[in-house]
Design a protein around this motif. Structure first.
Motif, mmCIF file in Angstrom:
data_model
loop_
_atom_site.group_PDB
_atom_site.id
_atom_site.type_symbol
_atom_site.label_atom_id
_atom_site.label_comp_id
_atom_site.label_asym_id
_atom_site.label_seq_id
_atom_site.Cartn_x
_atom_site.Cartn_y
_atom_site.Cartn_z
ATOM 1 N N GLY A 191 67.841 57.393 8.309
ATOM 2 C CA GLY A 191 67.825 56.865 6.959
ATOM 3 C C GLY A 191 67.915 57.653 5.828
ATOM 4 O O GLY A 191 67.872 57.088 4.696
ATOM 5 N N SER A 192 67.787 58.917 6.338
ATOM 6 C CA SER A 192 68.142 59.985 4.888
ATOM 7 C C SER A 192 69.199 60.625 5.055
ATOM 8 O O SER A 192 70.084 60.542 5.796
ATOM 9 C CB SER A 192 66.827 60.892 5.248
ATOM 10 N N VAL A 193 69.534 61.341 3.896
ATOM 11 C CA VAL A 193 70.606 62.142 3.646
ATOM 12 C C VAL A 193 70.785 63.253 4.663
ATOM 13 O O VAL A 193 72.058 63.813 4.861
ATOM 14 C CB VAL A 193 70.602 62.925 2.218
ATOM 15 N N SER A 194 69.866 63.678 5.425
ATOM 16 C CA SER A 194 70.012 64.638 6.498
ATOM 17 C C SER A 194 70.939 64.299 7.594
ATOM 18 O O SER A 194 71.484 64.932 8.167
ATOM 19 C CB SER A 194 68.603 65.030 7.009
ATOM 20 N N LEU A 195 71.160 63.010 7.835
ATOM 21 C CA LEU A 195 72.195 62.221 8.561
ATOM 22 C C LEU A 195 73.526 62.518 8.280
ATOM 23 O O LEU A 195 74.550 62.895 8.749
ATOM 24 C CB LEU A 195 72.144 60.893 9.001
ATOM 25 N N VAL A 196 73.719 62.478 6.877
ATOM 26 C CA VAL A 196 75.278 62.909 6.192
ATOM 27 C C VAL A 196 75.374 64.487 6.700
ATOM 28 O O VAL A 196 76.468 64.785 6.792
ATOM 29 C CB VAL A 196 75.072 62.514 4.842
ATOM 30 N N ASP A 197 74.172 65.320 6.338
ATOM 31 C CA ASP A 197 74.259 66.700 6.412
ATOM 32 C C ASP A 197 74.812 66.902 7.911
ATOM 33 O O ASP A 197 75.736 67.736 8.214
ATOM 34 C CB ASP A 197 72.917 67.327 6.257
ATOM 35 N N ALA A 198 73.948 66.274 8.773
ATOM 36 C CA ALA A 198 74.540 66.422 10.299
ATOM 37 C C ALA A 198 76.121 66.155 10.600
ATOM 38 O O ALA A 198 76.463 66.834 11.188
ATOM 39 C CB ALA A 198 73.601 65.791 11.033
ATOM 40 N N GLU A 199 76.112 65.103 9.949
ATOM 41 C CA GLU A 199 77.779 64.752 10.150
ATOM 42 C C GLU A 199 78.620 65.729 9.441
ATOM 43 O O GLU A 199 79.657 66.069 10.282
ATOM 44 C CB GLU A 199 77.898 63.227 9.433
ATOM 45 N N ARG A 200 78.367 66.187 8.416
ATOM 46 C CA ARG A 200 79.299 67.207 7.722
ATOM 47 C C ARG A 200 79.423 68.576 8.376
ATOM 48 O O ARG A 200 80.218 69.050 8.411
ATOM 49 C CB ARG A 200 78.870 67.346 6.423
ATOM 50 N N TYR A 294 78.681 64.331 -3.171
ATOM 51 C CA TYR A 294 77.565 64.424 -2.026
ATOM 52 C C TYR A 294 76.215 64.716 -2.882
ATOM 53 O O TYR A 294 75.255 64.052 -2.628
ATOM 54 C CB TYR A 294 77.873 65.469 -1.150
ATOM 55 N N ASN A 295 76.209 65.294 -3.822
ATOM 56 C CA ASN A 295 75.134 65.745 -4.839
ATOM 57 C C ASN A 295 74.622 64.437 -5.457
ATOM 58 O O ASN A 295 73.320 64.162 -5.705
ATOM 59 C CB ASN A 295 75.289 66.723 -5.857
ATOM 60 N N LEU A 296 75.342 63.558 -5.944
ATOM 61 C CA LEU A 296 74.912 62.167 -6.521
ATOM 62 C C LEU A 296 74.147 61.325 -5.364
ATOM 63 O O LEU A 296 73.128 60.823 -5.526
ATOM 64 C CB LEU A 296 76.222 61.105 -7.068
ATOM 65 N N PHE A 297 74.673 61.094 -4.070
ATOM 66 C CA PHE A 297 73.982 60.802 -3.267
ATOM 67 C C PHE A 297 72.586 61.123 -2.814
ATOM 68 O O PHE A 297 71.655 60.710 -2.614
ATOM 69 C CB PHE A 297 74.860 60.400 -2.069
ATOM 70 N N HIS A 298 72.781 62.535 -2.831
ATOM 71 C CA HIS A 298 71.600 63.278 -2.253
ATOM 72 C C HIS A 298 70.382 62.933 -3.299
ATOM 73 O O HIS A 298 69.151 62.977 -3.023
ATOM 74 C CB HIS A 298 71.815 64.792 -2.233
ATOM 75 N N LYS A 299 70.783 63.005 -4.714
ATOM 76 C CA LYS A 299 69.725 62.732 -5.597
ATOM 77 C C LYS A 299 69.420 61.252 -5.909
ATOM 78 O O LYS A 299 68.248 61.151 -6.072
ATOM 79 C CB LYS A 299 70.235 63.233 -7.070
ATOM 80 N N TYR A 300 70.404 60.340 -5.905
ATOM 81 C CA TYR A 300 70.156 58.754 -6.316
ATOM 82 C C TYR A 300 69.804 58.058 -4.693
ATOM 83 O O TYR A 300 69.402 56.843 -5.006
ATOM 84 C CB TYR A 300 70.847 58.308 -7.173
ATOM 85 N N CYS A 301 70.602 58.188 -3.951
ATOM 86 C CA CYS A 301 70.554 57.296 -2.646
ATOM 87 C C CYS A 301 69.467 57.888 -1.638
ATOM 88 O O CYS A 301 69.576 58.519 -0.668
ATOM 89 C CB CYS A 301 71.685 57.661 -1.781
ATOM 90 N N THR A 302 68.109 57.206 -2.174
ATOM 91 C CA THR A 302 66.943 57.680 -1.339
ATOM 92 C C THR A 302 66.233 56.602 -0.952
ATOM 93 O O THR A 302 66.874 55.269 -1.030
ATOM 94 C CB THR A 302 65.923 58.552 -2.278
ATOM 95 N N GLU A 303 65.199 56.776 -0.222
ATOM 96 C CA GLU A 303 64.278 55.555 0.446
ATOM 97 C C GLU A 303 64.971 54.493 1.200
ATOM 98 O O GLU A 303 65.429 54.962 2.157
ATOM 99 C CB GLU A 303 63.560 54.900 -0.900
ATOM 100 N N ASP A 304 65.371 53.507 0.640
ATOM 101 C CA ASP A 304 66.035 52.298 1.690
ATOM 102 C C ASP A 304 67.628 52.215 1.025
ATOM 103 O O ASP A 304 68.035 51.157 1.323
ATOM 104 C CB ASP A 304 65.368 51.055 1.200
ATOM 105 N N CYS A 305 68.068 53.372 0.802
ATOM 106 C CA CYS A 305 69.300 53.418 0.245
ATOM 107 C C CYS A 305 70.434 53.762 1.553
ATOM 108 O O CYS A 305 71.333 53.091 1.750
ATOM 109 C CB CYS A 305 69.701 54.436 -0.898
ATOM 110 N N TYR A 306 69.877 54.236 2.451
ATOM 111 C CA TYR A 306 70.706 54.736 3.782
ATOM 112 C C TYR A 306 72.092 55.477 3.454
ATOM 113 O O TYR A 306 73.191 54.658 3.793
ATOM 114 C CB TYR A 306 70.854 53.334 4.696
ATOM 115 N N PRO A 307 72.125 56.461 3.094
ATOM 116 C CA PRO A 307 73.242 57.175 2.696
ATOM 117 C C PRO A 307 74.354 57.477 3.790
ATOM 118 O O PRO A 307 75.600 57.455 3.414
ATOM 119 C CB PRO A 307 72.709 58.681 1.969
ATOM 120 N N ASP A 308 73.744 57.314 4.927
ATOM 121 C CA ASP A 308 74.666 57.643 6.142
ATOM 122 C C ASP A 308 75.679 56.325 6.022
ATOM 123 O O ASP A 308 76.831 56.217 6.774
ATOM 124 C CB ASP A 308 74.257 57.540 7.455
ATOM 125 N N GLU A 309 75.162 55.216 5.498
ATOM 126 C CA GLU A 309 76.108 53.888 5.612
ATOM 127 C C GLU A 309 76.865 53.894 4.479
ATOM 128 O O GLU A 309 77.676 52.911 4.149
ATOM 129 C CB GLU A 309 75.282 52.812 5.811
#
Length: 399
Positions: A191-200, A294-309
């Protein structure tokens, strides 16, 4: 007269003694100065000489380290008591890194992976490959099934990459296609941006191989529902990528949008989709090259946002929609509701069920036409389903 001669003689002897003393004294001073000069020169030149010796030793150490310890240089045994080192700067090493270990940061990796040659012709016989990228928290329970899937296939047509917990070792046999296929990984939180990091990170590592043309993201609960030749032909011949991207007006879609992303990302740009994508090389390079969004999502897509989706579906929709089919090729059942899809166990593994995953009577877009083959992979399978899957007639799955 005699007295005068005696006095003169005494004076002469005295003068000679004075002259002798002066000569000795001056000679001593000269010798002292010369000695002092040599000593000073010796001590002033010694640090420089020592520095040169230390620098030379350091360079020798660095050279030896680069030959024997650099993880980007593999060493192959060549008989008893001897070895042959691979040239790190050879074309073979550059276009096809055999050793996945490296010390690059993500920033360095994405820069390296984003390199695009201006010259279109390849200086080698390029066979397009599919990069199978596994994002897993631990072990891969379906390795035996994947081994059967890859068995007998042309190794020039596929490559495998595994991102798992950095402290975890797959522990597969050296004969396995998964042997030494783990990439340098970092911890991932659902549920965190670390999932996007792993995909990239998976994309970045796979892009280092210039023969990788298509990139599939898979989880530990994914299985292939077609044989390798079918999947290879389907993806290599496709002009589009398969990244799920759609507008969801509910609280699970638009409700996750942050107004802080304006004006760069507006609500009408916001998209949602499954993270289990498949894409071609051109789009993969675009994604790892992005920093701003990516930086916008890292900063603002937090908690219940699920950036990987949302990150990739939104970014691709905004800038590279013409490259995408806006659908996924990985089947998943969301009919039970909730944050997780249905999990398939031993009781679900039947011939009819597996055939229905392959063809359920619907059609999907493919290039400029349609196809009855909508899915190439499926999830979410419980590890207890492995044994009944292996017992299926090979004709059911095609492998």
């Amino acid at each position: 007269m005699l007295c005068e001669m005696v006095v003169f003689k005494d004076l002469s002897v005295g003068l000679m003694k004075v002259v002798y003393v002066l000569i000795v004294f001056v000679t001593g001073i000269v010798i002292g100065l010369m000695s002092s000069s040599h000593v000073d020169r010796y001590f002033t030149t010694q640090p420089y000489s020592l520095d040169r010796i230390r620098a030379s030793a350091s360079l020798d150490s660095m050279y030896k380290s680069s030959v024997t310890s650099d993880p980007n240089c593999s060493i192959r045994s060549s008989g008893v008591g001897s070895c042959v080192t691979e040239d790190c700067l050879s074309m073979e090493s550059f276009r096809f890194p055999k050793n996945l270990s490296h010390r690059m940061t993500d920033e360095e990796l994405f820069w390296r992976g984003s390199l695009v040659p201006e010259k279109k012709e390849y200086p080698f016989d390029r066979m397009p490959k599919i990069a199978f990228m596994f994002l897993t928290r631990g072990r891969l329970p379906f390795v035996p099934l994947w081994e059967r899937f890859f068995k007998g296939q042309d190794v020039r047509k596929y490559s495998i990459y595994v991102h798992t917990d950095p402290m975890f070792e797959l522990g597969v046999a050296n004969t396995s296609v998964f042997y030494k296929r783990q990439i340098p990984s970092q911890a991932v939180k659902w549920g965190s941006v670390s999932l996007v990091d792993a995909e990239r990170r998976l994309l970045g590592n796979a892009l280092l191989d210039f023969s990788n043309e298509r990139f599939v993201l898979l989880s530990e609960s994914c299985i292939p529902i077609h044989n390798f030749p079918t999947i290879y032909k389907y993806l290599v011949n496709s002009v589009y990528s398969y990244l799920d991207s759609y507008d969801d007006p509910s609280k699970y879609g638009r409700g996750r949008y942050s107004r802080h992303m304006k004006p760069d990302i507006r609500l009408r740009d916001w998209r949602k989709g499954s993270q289990w994508f498949e894409m071609h090389r051109e789009l993969a390079i675009k994604i790892i090259s992005d920093t701003k969004y990516y930086n916008l999502f890292h900063k603002y897509c937090t908690e219940d946002c699920y950036p990987d989706e949302h990150y990739m579906p939104t970014f691709v929709h905004m800038f590279h929609g013409s490259l995408n089919a806006d659908r996924t090729v990985t089947y998943v059942d969301w009919s039970i509701g909730g944050p997780h899809p249905k999990s398939f166990g031993p009781k679900d593994i039947t011939d009819s069920f597996m055939k229905s995953l392959r063809n359920n009577g619907t059609t999907c877009s493919f290039n400029k036409g349609t196809t009855p083959v909508c899915y190439l992979f499926a999830r979410k399978f419980n590890e207890t389903a492995l044994e009944p899957l292996l017992k299926l007639d090979p004709e059911v799955l095609g492998y």
